[in-house]
Design an enzyme around this catalytic site. Structure first.
Site, PDB file in Angstrom:
ATOM      1  N   HIS A 134       3.755   1.503   2.606  1.00 38.96           N
ATOM      2  CA  HIS A 134       5.040  -0.279   2.579  1.00 38.96           C
ATOM      3  C   HIS A 134       6.042  -0.216   2.988  1.00 38.96           C
ATOM      4  O   HIS A 134       5.861  -1.344   3.435  1.00 38.96           O
ATOM      5  CB  HIS A 134       3.679  -0.673   1.579  1.00 38.96           C
ATOM      6  CG  HIS A 134       2.164  -0.495   1.303  1.00 38.96           C
ATOM      7  ND1 HIS A 134       1.481  -1.060   1.443  1.00 38.96           N
ATOM      8  CD2 HIS A 134       2.186   0.120  -0.101  1.00 38.96           C
ATOM      9  CE1 HIS A 134       0.036  -0.998   1.138  1.00 38.96           C
ATOM     10  NE2 HIS A 134       1.044  -0.013   0.551  1.00 38.96           N
ATOM     11  N   ARG A 158       5.794   9.128   2.196  1.00 41.81           N
ATOM     12  CA  ARG A 158       4.509   9.267   1.549  1.00 41.81           C
ATOM     13  C   ARG A 158       3.995   8.348   3.306  1.00 41.81           C
ATOM     14  O   ARG A 158       4.367   7.500   4.151  1.00 41.81           O
ATOM     15  CB  ARG A 158       4.142   7.806   0.760  1.00 41.81           C
ATOM     16  CG  ARG A 158       2.932   7.205   1.238  1.00 41.81           C
ATOM     17  CD  ARG A 158       2.803   6.220  -0.053  1.00 41.81           C
ATOM     18  NE  ARG A 158       3.223   5.083  -0.612  1.00 41.81           N
ATOM     19  CZ  ARG A 158       3.047   4.177  -0.873  1.00 41.81           C
ATOM     20  NH1 ARG A 158       2.602   4.440  -2.135  1.00 41.81           N
ATOM     21  NH2 ARG A 158       3.724   2.665  -1.492  1.00 41.81           N
ATOM     22  N   GLU A 179      -6.025   5.622  -6.881  1.00 38.02           N
ATOM     23  CA  GLU A 179      -5.303   4.508  -7.194  1.00 38.02           C
ATOM     24  C   GLU A 179      -6.638   3.623  -7.098  1.00 38.02           C
ATOM     25  O   GLU A 179      -6.767   2.073  -7.143  1.00 38.02           O
ATOM     26  CB  GLU A 179      -4.288   4.001  -5.885  1.00 38.02           C
ATOM     27  CG  GLU A 179      -4.872   4.715  -5.051  1.00 38.02           C
ATOM     28  CD  GLU A 179      -3.091   3.784  -3.462  1.00 38.02           C
ATOM     29  OE1 GLU A 179      -2.123   3.211  -4.573  1.00 38.02           O
ATOM     30  OE2 GLU A 179      -3.109   4.186  -3.113  1.00 38.02           O
TER      31      GLU A 179
END
Ligand code: 3PY
Ligand code: MG
Length: 253
Positions: free
Chosen positions: A45, A70, A149
């Site tokens: 993100h 990530r 998640e």
């Protein structure tokens, strides 16, 4: 010898990582100078791309912190490249099944554990290892952290934890709250989310694996530690900069 993130976490030391989303390598360096033990560069993100990560991992090293990245969802080939660039740990989002975990572990580990292709280049240099030593140590000393998640991931958690080469899990409380509520609400600090997080940490530790989590509030860092988490992300460059800039504007007004 320089400290090894994997060794510190496996020795049960608590590590707080800053979260770098602005693709500005010097900011990643400054996090280390400010006292963070680790910095995570976010390609999912955050604004990071391969070029900013390539410079960013070296900048983190210059600031004296551990180097974590990530990847975007499913980009396991990128995970291998990031290790070659010098990441000590890679966090993979949305690992929802044992098959997802196996694909990630395969990219992260050399045979016989996985199928990582040879060519560590900068990774060996930043680890301070000769190339032959890197081969001997990389599987143990670089970490594959699978993000938990979704309810599917929780249902498959024990199988995910049992995949050889998966060193630990990393909880994304925002997505977890969104998926647990069927898209109804974002509630990363909510009771249901924290209860799920506590359960994930317990099961990870029982499997002998590392538990990590993203924290949106400073209080959550302590709560997570009490649950058994040892890698806590807290503090993002964008919000820290915005907050400091707002204060400066106010102070000068
Ligand atoms: C989440 O909370 O879903 C995350 O992925 C944290 O970065
Ligand atoms: Mg997420």
């Amino acid at each position: 010898a320089q400290p090894i993130l994997a060794s510190r976490l496996k020795a049960d030391e608590a590590i707080v990582t800053a979260w770098s989303t602005l693709a500005v390598p010097i900011l990643a360096e400054l996090f280390g100078r400010a006292g963070y033990a680790a910095v995570t560069l976010d390609m999912q993100h955050g604004l990071h791309d391969l070029a900013s990560v390539r410079e960013g991992v070296a900048s983190i090293a210059l600031g004296g912190a551990h180097r974590i990245v990530r990847i975007p969802v499913g980009e396991t080939a990128t995970a291998s490249r990031l290790l070659d660039m010098g990441a000590e740990a890679v966090i993979a989002p949305m690992i929802n099944s044992a098959a997802d975990a196996r694909a990630f572990a395969e990219a992260m580990k050399y045979p016989p554990l996985g199928a990582r292709s040879w060519g560590p280049q900068r990774g060996a240099q930043l680890a301070g290892l000769s190339v032959p030593d890197y081969l001997v140590r990389a599987n143990d000393e670089t970490l594959a952290l699978a993000m938990i998640e979704t309810p599917a991931a929780i249902a498959a958690l024990d199988e995910i934890l049992a995949v050889p080469g998966i060193d630990g899990v990393f909880v994304g409380p925002s997505d977890l709250s969104l998926t647990l509520s069927g898209g109804a609400k974002l509630d990363p600090g909510g009771e249901k989310t924290l209860a799920a997080a506590a359960e994930i940490a317990t099961r990870a530790r029982a499997a002998g694996k590392i538990a990590g989590i993203f924290c949106l509030e400073p209080e959550t860092v302590g709560k997570a530690k009490a649950m058994g988490y040892r890698l806590m992300a807290y503090g993002g460059d964008m919000s820290l900069f915005l907050g400091a800039a707002q204060q400066a504007v106010k102070a000068a007004g």
